[in-house]
Design an enzyme around this catalytic site. Structure first.
Site, PDB file in Angstrom:
ATOM      1  N   SER A   1       0.860  -1.178   0.000  1.00 53.34           N
ATOM      2  CA  SER A   1       0.000   0.000   0.000  1.00 53.34           C
ATOM      3  C   SER A   1       0.896   1.228   0.000  1.00 53.34           C
ATOM      4  O   SER A   1       2.088   1.145   0.316  1.00 53.34           O
ATOM      5  CB  SER A   1      -0.873  -0.009   1.266  1.00 53.34           C
ATOM      6  OG  SER A   1      -1.474   1.238   1.488  1.00 53.34           O
TER       7      SER A   1
ATOM      8  N   TYR B   1      -1.572  -1.530  10.715  1.00 58.96           N
ATOM      9  CA  TYR B   1      -1.746  -1.782   9.277  1.00 58.96           C
ATOM     10  C   TYR B   1      -0.562  -1.219   8.499  1.00 58.96           C
ATOM     11  O   TYR B   1       0.010  -1.890   7.632  1.00 58.96           O
ATOM     12  CB  TYR B   1      -3.052  -1.160   8.800  1.00 58.96           C
ATOM     13  CG  TYR B   1      -3.344  -1.384   7.337  1.00 58.96           C
ATOM     14  CD1 TYR B   1      -3.844  -2.596   6.891  1.00 58.96           C
ATOM     15  CD2 TYR B   1      -3.113  -0.383   6.397  1.00 58.96           C
ATOM     16  CE1 TYR B   1      -4.120  -2.810   5.549  1.00 58.96           C
ATOM     17  CE2 TYR B   1      -3.380  -0.579   5.060  1.00 58.96           C
ATOM     18  CZ  TYR B   1      -3.892  -1.794   4.632  1.00 58.96           C
ATOM     19  OH  TYR B   1      -4.147  -2.000   3.296  1.00 58.96           O
TER      20      TYR B   1
END
Length: 264
Positions: free
Chosen positions: A142, A155
């Site tokens: 990401s 995360y």
């Protein structure tokens, strides 16, 4: 490696980016797509869409954190459908929360799915790819694997770890003719992000754009695929003016940290 006529395995394939990648690979002429996720109904729906494109599919409902069953499943898949040429690690889970309000079970789930599950599957597939002297492994990280986001501490940490894991494997597996690629999309409009409190000013892209960027990256033999102008801008800002990036994140962060959970 030309992906036409080859076999690909995609995790997190029931929705979002994983689903879009599966459909895009089908359009590119893959022979078979092996779709893995935890939702049988959604996997079946994706499988039917792909079958309509004339591509063979196999679905498997699997919890990637269940090491024993993952080992059995991969052995069966390899025996029944032959070599897997492309692995796309897309499964993941995200919890959004203030760090001071975070819970250990959430930490454990993110680490188990995003890292340990990916590690187990990649290890099993990479060993077999090495024996056949070819393969491509794509690890979906990401933009948060380059620029950490407040309210998404664990995360972000897992996505940073995926980038490091990918870089290490790229060097180790090159001698076996295995390419290892990191895919780093910015905010993408999926079921997963619908459950998150978004950062102000961030424009979401659609999953199809991410899938198309992946195919181009594979064709162009790039080691890292940053998707979207926002990703490139953020990474350059982080490198050249980290103080400015810190300021932007402070201004853009959600004003109220409300707990949210999402998974693919």
């Amino acid at each position: 490696m030309n992906i036409q006529g080859k076999v690909a395995l995609i995790t997190g394939a029931s929705r979002g980016i994983g689903r879009a990648i599966a459909l895009e690979l089908a359009k590119q002429g893959m022979q078979r797509l092996i779709l893995i996720a935890r939702d049988r109904q959604k996997l079946t729906e994706v499988s039917q869409e792909i079958a309509a494109l004339g591509v063979e599919t196999t679905i498997m409902v699997l919890d990637l954190t269940d090491t024993v069953n993952v080992n059995i499943a991969i052995a069966q898949l390899w025996r029944n459908y032959g070599p897997i040429h492309l692995l796309v690690n897309c499964a993941g889970v995200a919890h959004q929360n203030s760090f001071l309000q975070s819970k250990i079970p959430q930490l454990q789930e993110e680490l188990s799915v995003n890292l340990l599950g990916m590690y187990t599957l990649t290890n099993l597939i990479a060993r077999r790819m090495a024996s056949q002297k070819q393969g491509i492994i794509v690890n979906v990280s990401s933009l948060m694997g380059k620029v950490a986001a407040p309210t998404m501490a664990t995360y972000s940490a897992t996505k940073f770890a995926i980038v490091g894991f990918t870089q290490a494997l790229r060097q180790e597996l090159a001698e076996h003719n295995i390419r290892v690629i990191a895919l780093l999309p910015s905010l993408t409009d999926t079921d997963m992000t619908k459950n998150l409190k978004l950062f102000h000013g961030v424009i979401a892209m659609n999953p199809e754009q991410v899938a198309q960027a992946l195919v181009r990256g594979i064709q162009n033999n790039v080691p890292e695929i940053l998707v979207g102008w926002q990703s490139h801008l953020a990474v350059w800002c982080q490198r050249l003016a980290p103080w400015l990036m810190e300021m932007i994140l402070h201004i853009a962060r959600p004003k109220k940290s409300i707990p949210h959970t999402a998974s693919v």
